[in-house]
Design a protein around this motif. Structure first.
Motif, mmCIF file in Angstrom:
data_model
loop_
_atom_site.group_PDB
_atom_site.id
_atom_site.type_symbol
_atom_site.label_atom_id
_atom_site.label_comp_id
_atom_site.label_asym_id
_atom_site.label_seq_id
_atom_site.Cartn_x
_atom_site.Cartn_y
_atom_site.Cartn_z
ATOM 1 N N THR A 36 6.402 -12.632 1.853
ATOM 2 C CA THR A 36 6.728 -13.339 0.597
ATOM 3 C C THR A 36 8.238 -13.533 0.471
ATOM 4 O O THR A 36 8.720 -14.640 0.231
ATOM 5 C CB THR A 36 6.200 -12.549 -0.614
ATOM 6 O OG1 THR A 36 4.786 -12.399 -0.477
ATOM 7 C CG2 THR A 36 6.491 -13.274 -1.922
ATOM 8 N N ASP A 57 15.521 -4.764 1.564
ATOM 9 C CA ASP A 57 14.277 -4.035 1.846
ATOM 10 C C ASP A 57 14.559 -2.534 1.914
ATOM 11 O O ASP A 57 15.512 -2.097 2.566
ATOM 12 C CB ASP A 57 13.621 -4.507 3.150
ATOM 13 C CG ASP A 57 12.160 -4.075 3.208
ATOM 14 O OD1 ASP A 57 11.284 -4.941 3.001
ATOM 15 O OD2 ASP A 57 11.895 -2.871 3.418
ATOM 16 N N ALA A 58 13.678 -1.779 1.270
ATOM 17 C CA ALA A 58 13.879 -0.326 1.202
ATOM 18 C C ALA A 58 13.837 0.307 2.594
ATOM 19 O O ALA A 58 14.529 1.288 2.863
ATOM 20 C CB ALA A 58 12.801 0.294 0.322
ATOM 21 N N SER A 66 3.026 -6.684 5.679
ATOM 22 C CA SER A 66 3.286 -7.808 6.588
ATOM 23 C C SER A 66 3.411 -7.373 8.053
ATOM 24 O O SER A 66 3.198 -8.186 8.952
ATOM 25 C CB SER A 66 4.548 -8.562 6.161
ATOM 26 O OG SER A 66 4.388 -9.059 4.855
ATOM 27 N N GLY A 70 -4.287 -7.441 9.424
ATOM 28 C CA GLY A 70 -5.271 -7.830 10.428
ATOM 29 C C GLY A 70 -4.943 -9.121 11.151
ATOM 30 O O GLY A 70 -5.673 -9.519 12.069
ATOM 31 N N TRP A 72 -5.056 -12.220 10.071
ATOM 32 C CA TRP A 72 -5.800 -13.420 9.699
ATOM 33 C C TRP A 72 -4.875 -14.268 8.820
ATOM 34 O O TRP A 72 -4.631 -13.885 7.664
ATOM 35 C CB TRP A 72 -6.992 -13.081 8.815
ATOM 36 C CG TRP A 72 -8.167 -12.416 9.408
ATOM 37 C CD1 TRP A 72 -8.204 -11.438 10.333
ATOM 38 C CD2 TRP A 72 -9.525 -12.668 9.021
ATOM 39 N NE1 TRP A 72 -9.492 -11.058 10.552
ATOM 40 C CE2 TRP A 72 -10.322 -11.798 9.762
ATOM 41 C CE3 TRP A 72 -10.133 -13.540 8.107
ATOM 42 C CZ2 TRP A 72 -11.721 -11.784 9.632
ATOM 43 C CZ3 TRP A 72 -11.502 -13.520 7.978
ATOM 44 C CH2 TRP A 72 -12.292 -12.660 8.748
ATOM 45 N N VAL A 197 15.468 -1.127 -4.017
ATOM 46 C CA VAL A 197 15.668 -1.652 -5.367
ATOM 47 C C VAL A 197 14.993 -0.698 -6.347
ATOM 48 O O VAL A 197 13.808 -0.402 -6.205
ATOM 49 C CB VAL A 197 15.058 -3.066 -5.477
ATOM 50 C CG1 VAL A 197 15.049 -3.550 -6.912
ATOM 51 C CG2 VAL A 197 15.795 -4.029 -4.565
ATOM 52 N N GLY A 376 -6.346 -8.947 -0.349
ATOM 53 C CA GLY A 376 -6.171 -8.784 1.103
ATOM 54 C C GLY A 376 -5.938 -10.095 1.815
ATOM 55 O O GLY A 376 -6.135 -10.192 3.014
ATOM 56 N N GLY A 378 -3.015 -12.255 2.011
ATOM 57 C CA GLY A 378 -1.644 -12.688 1.774
ATOM 58 C C GLY A 378 -0.920 -13.334 2.932
ATOM 59 O O GLY A 378 0.203 -13.809 2.753
ATOM 60 N N VAL A 379 -1.513 -13.365 4.113
ATOM 61 C CA VAL A 379 -0.720 -13.803 5.273
ATOM 62 C C VAL A 379 -0.323 -15.280 5.143
ATOM 63 O O VAL A 379 0.868 -15.617 5.208
ATOM 64 C CB VAL A 379 -1.453 -13.522 6.602
ATOM 65 C CG1 VAL A 379 -0.676 -14.091 7.778
ATOM 66 C CG2 VAL A 379 -1.645 -12.017 6.786
HETATM 67 C C1 LIG Z 1 -4.111 -2.985 6.778
HETATM 68 C C2 LIG Z 1 -3.966 -4.328 6.122
HETATM 69 C C3 LIG Z 1 -4.660 -5.424 6.621
HETATM 70 C C4 LIG Z 1 -4.516 -6.682 6.041
HETATM 71 N N1 LIG Z 1 -5.094 -7.769 6.634
HETATM 72 C C5 LIG Z 1 -4.836 -9.011 6.168
HETATM 73 C C6 LIG Z 1 -5.282 -10.160 6.869
HETATM 74 O O1 LIG Z 1 -5.840 -10.068 7.958
HETATM 75 N N2 LIG Z 1 -5.045 -11.384 6.323
HETATM 76 C C7 LIG Z 1 -4.382 -11.524 5.142
HETATM 77 O O2 LIG Z 1 -4.218 -12.659 4.682
HETATM 78 N N3 LIG Z 1 -3.874 -10.454 4.489
HETATM 79 C C8 LIG Z 1 -4.065 -9.219 4.981
HETATM 80 N N4 LIG Z 1 -3.524 -8.130 4.353
HETATM 81 C C9 LIG Z 1 -2.648 -8.375 3.200
HETATM 82 C C10 LIG Z 1 -1.301 -8.949 3.647
HETATM 83 O O3 LIG Z 1 -0.792 -8.200 4.724
HETATM 84 C C11 LIG Z 1 -0.330 -8.909 2.468
HETATM 85 O O4 LIG Z 1 -0.900 -9.641 1.393
HETATM 86 C C12 LIG Z 1 1.009 -9.532 2.776
HETATM 87 O O5 LIG Z 1 1.561 -9.011 3.967
HETATM 88 C C13 LIG Z 1 1.947 -9.286 1.602
HETATM 89 O O6 LIG Z 1 3.270 -9.625 1.972
HETATM 90 P P1 LIG Z 1 4.438 -9.266 0.976
HETATM 91 O O7 LIG Z 1 5.680 -9.750 1.588
HETATM 92 O O8 LIG Z 1 4.116 -9.796 -0.386
HETATM 93 O O9 LIG Z 1 4.402 -7.674 0.852
HETATM 94 P P2 LIG Z 1 4.786 -6.547 1.947
HETATM 95 O O10 LIG Z 1 4.606 -7.042 3.322
HETATM 96 O O11 LIG Z 1 4.066 -5.308 1.562
HETATM 97 O O12 LIG Z 1 6.341 -6.384 1.770
HETATM 98 C C14 LIG Z 1 6.926 -5.625 0.749
HETATM 99 C C15 LIG Z 1 8.250 -5.078 1.285
HETATM 100 O O13 LIG Z 1 8.948 -4.450 0.220
HETATM 101 C C16 LIG Z 1 9.615 -3.311 0.727
HETATM 102 N N5 LIG Z 1 9.842 -2.443 -0.420
HETATM 103 C C17 LIG Z 1 8.992 -1.589 -1.026
HETATM 104 N N6 LIG Z 1 9.560 -1.024 -2.098
HETATM 105 C C18 LIG Z 1 10.805 -1.534 -2.174
HETATM 106 C C19 LIG Z 1 11.881 -1.370 -3.096
HETATM 107 N N7 LIG Z 1 11.791 -0.570 -4.146
HETATM 108 N N8 LIG Z 1 13.026 -2.056 -2.872
HETATM 109 C C20 LIG Z 1 13.152 -2.878 -1.800
HETATM 110 N N9 LIG Z 1 12.158 -3.081 -0.919
HETATM 111 C C21 LIG Z 1 10.991 -2.436 -1.109
HETATM 112 C C22 LIG Z 1 8.692 -2.764 1.776
HETATM 113 O O14 LIG Z 1 9.412 -1.982 2.729
HETATM 114 C C23 LIG Z 1 8.082 -4.024 2.373
HETATM 115 O O15 LIG Z 1 8.779 -4.433 3.544
HETATM 116 C C24 LIG Z 1 -3.677 -6.841 4.895
HETATM 117 C C25 LIG Z 1 -2.987 -5.740 4.365
HETATM 118 C C26 LIG Z 1 -3.125 -4.486 4.975
HETATM 119 C C27 LIG Z 1 -2.355 -3.322 4.412
#
Ligand SMILES: Cc1cc2nc3c(=O)[nH]c(=O)nc-3n(C[C@H](O)[C@H](O)[C@H](O)COP(=O)(O)OP(=O)(O)OC[C@H]3O[C@@H](n4cnc5c(N)ncnc54)[C@H](O)[C@@H]3O)c2cc1C
Length: 442
Positions: A36, A57-58, A66, A70, A72, A197, A376, A378-379
């Motif tokens: 995101t 990023d923390a 991310s 999986g 997908w 943060v 689940g 979010g990719v």
């Molecule tokens: C095991 C698993 C399997 C999944 N499989 C799928 C799939 O196959 N297909 C699909 O579409 N979705 C899947 N998902 C969901 C998908 O991975 C997530 O929706 C997507 O990666 C979210 O991205 P993001 O950037 O919003 O969050 P994240 O990738 O969680 O990123 C958040 C970031 O914030 C950082 N952070 C945390 N706290 C702080 C803070 N206080 N200050 C600064 N940084 C901080 C973290 O280190 C992290 O890097 C899966 C999730 C998991 C856990």
């Protein structure tokens, strides 16, 4: 120490970028270096290279979901088109689903254009129908395919049909997120890793006014970093997904629920001759408790599922990534589906984010933007969110900024212990319904 995922491990040691030391002024400050945050930085930097963009990023980019998922990249959305249509009208619902399908292609387009080699293969996705009860439910679905067609894609045991969608690509999640981080850096975005943060605030400040952008006149954002630094920015983006609850004032916004995965060693050619997945179609079946698999580019099965407990107070800890019973259930499900007991190379898990009404959202209000709550899925959705946030921040009125998830606010989760009781009861009930279906089918 448990490494966060097979995918991250496969990239070798990760060298963290330097943390933020002291204070900083930026145009856009993004909390969270997952898909995101990074897609938002990417589209903003492409649209306006002069903007000072910083990602904080923390841990490091890709440490969260991310770098663990999986793989997908799908057009799936946790709210059905019918439910979206009831709430926002059929046109808005159809536009949302078209945009999500488009995001799958956009991930493929940008990764190819930017040279991010993330093993992207758009083979679609097949949900196998493996019991008469599932067959009754699946037959009305527009993507329904007969047993022969389903088996030709994924020859698992007991296949009676399937539901196929072309809107899915299999990819290597960590190659995508780490590659994206390097690309945005190349576009002039600053990334600070190891920078937590703690609090996001807005303040009224004529000095740092928004230059008339997007209804945020006079509001600016302020980020407090653990260790003492402060970041001032015209716009702050909250992109923390499952980690949102750790931020002051956001404990009940998004519940972190764990999904766990295993990956096999590379499997022999005879196995793939029998099972198929020749176009690397992602696969699941029609049980209620989510399972998901992909054939990796190096011929492993990467396979995951939910079922791990939600932890009281929305707590996230490294030890919650490992639940032996869930890993065992995943291994047994591979055996049930494909008749093999494969060598397992790695086990891991991580938190995804669930809003109270299961509806993901994107928005910008008073100098603070956010996106997430993808459950689940979010990719690919995070790519759509990044493009949408870029338009919102730049004050561009577009088809994206009119999608129904824009500006949506879920109500908050209940305080504890009701949240803990409710979420875990829901997880148990889902598993129980599957067990009942299995018993009825036996
Ligand atoms: C095991 C698993 C399997 C999944 N499989 C799928 C799939 O196959 N297909 C699909 O579409 N979705 C899947 N998902 C969901 C998908 O991975 C997530 O929706 C997507 O990666 C979210 O991205 P993001 O950037 O919003 O969050 P994240 O990738 O969680 O990123 C958040 C970031 O914030 C950082 N952070 C945390 N706290 C702080 C803070 N206080 N200050 C600064 N940084 C901080 C973290 O280190 C992290 O890097 C899966 C999730 C998991 C856990």
């Amino acid at each position: 120490m448990n490494s966060p995922s097979f995918w991250l491990d496969s990239l070798g040691p990760i060298e963290k970028r330097p943390p933020l030391a002291g204070d900083l002024e930026a145009d856009v400050a993004i909390a969270g270096g997952g898909y995101t945050g990074l897609w938002t930085a990417y589209y903003l930097a492409k649209a306006d290279p002069s903007r000072r963009i910083v990602v904080l990023d923390a841990e490091y980019c890709g440490f969260g979901a991310s770098g663990r998922n999986g793989g997908w990249a799908s057009g799936l959305f946790p709210v059905s088109e019918a439910r979206l249509a009831r709430r926002f009208g059929p046109d808005a619902a159809a536009a949302m689903h078209r945009a999500l399908g488009g995001a799958v292609d956009e991930v493929g387009r940008v990764t190819a254009a930017e040279g991010i080699d993330c093993d992207y293969a758009k083979g679609g996705t097949i949900s196998l129908v493996r019991s008469p009860i599932q067959l009754r439910r699946a037959k009305g679905d527009p993507g329904f395919v007969d047993a022969g067609t389903a088996r030709a894609m994924c020859h698992a045991t007991g296949v009676l049909g399937g539901i196929y969608s072309e809107h899915c690509a299999a990819l290597h999640p960590a190659k995508l997120v780490r590659g994206l981080a390097s690309v945005v850096e190349g576009l002039g975005v600053t990334i600070h890793e190891g920078t937590r943060v703690e609090q996001i605030k807005t303040e009224r400040s004529p000095r740092r006014g928004n230059g008339g952008q997007a209804g945020q006149d006079g509001q600016t954002g302020q980020i407090k970093i653990s260790g003492g630094g402060t970041v001032h920015a015209r716009t702050i983006v909250r992109a923390l997904e499952g980690y949102t609850a750790g931020l002051a004032g956001h404990r009940r916004d998004i519940a972190p629920v764990y999904s766990l995965m295993i990956v096999t060693e590379p499997l022999p050619e005879e196995f793939w001759q029998r099972v198929g997945l020749a176009r690397r179609e992602t696969f699941t079946d029609e049980r209620r408790l989510v399972i998901y698999g992909q054939r990796t580019a190096d011929d492993r099965l990467a396979f995951g599922g939910r079922g791990a407990p939600y932890h009281f107070g929305s707590r996230i800890r490294p030890e919650y990534d490992l639940v032996p019973e869930v890993f065992e259930a995943l291994r047994a499900t591979i055996t049930e589906l494909f008749g093999i007991d494969p060598p397992i190379a790695h086990r891991w898990g991580g938190p995804l984010g669930i809003p109270r009404d299961w509806m993901p959202s994107v928005g910008l209000r008073d100098a603070v933007a956010w996106a997430g709550g993808y459950v689940g899925d979010g990719v690919a959705a995070a790519n759509l969110a990044g493009r949408t946030l870029s338009d919102l921040i730049l004050g561009i009125d577009s088809d994206l900024t009119r999608l129904p998830w824009v500006g949506h606010r879920s109500r908050r989760w209940e305080p504890e212990p009701a949240r803990w009781l409710g979420i875990n009861a829901g997880l148990r009930a889902t598993a129980l319904l599957d067990a009942l279906d299995r018993r009825r089918a036996a």
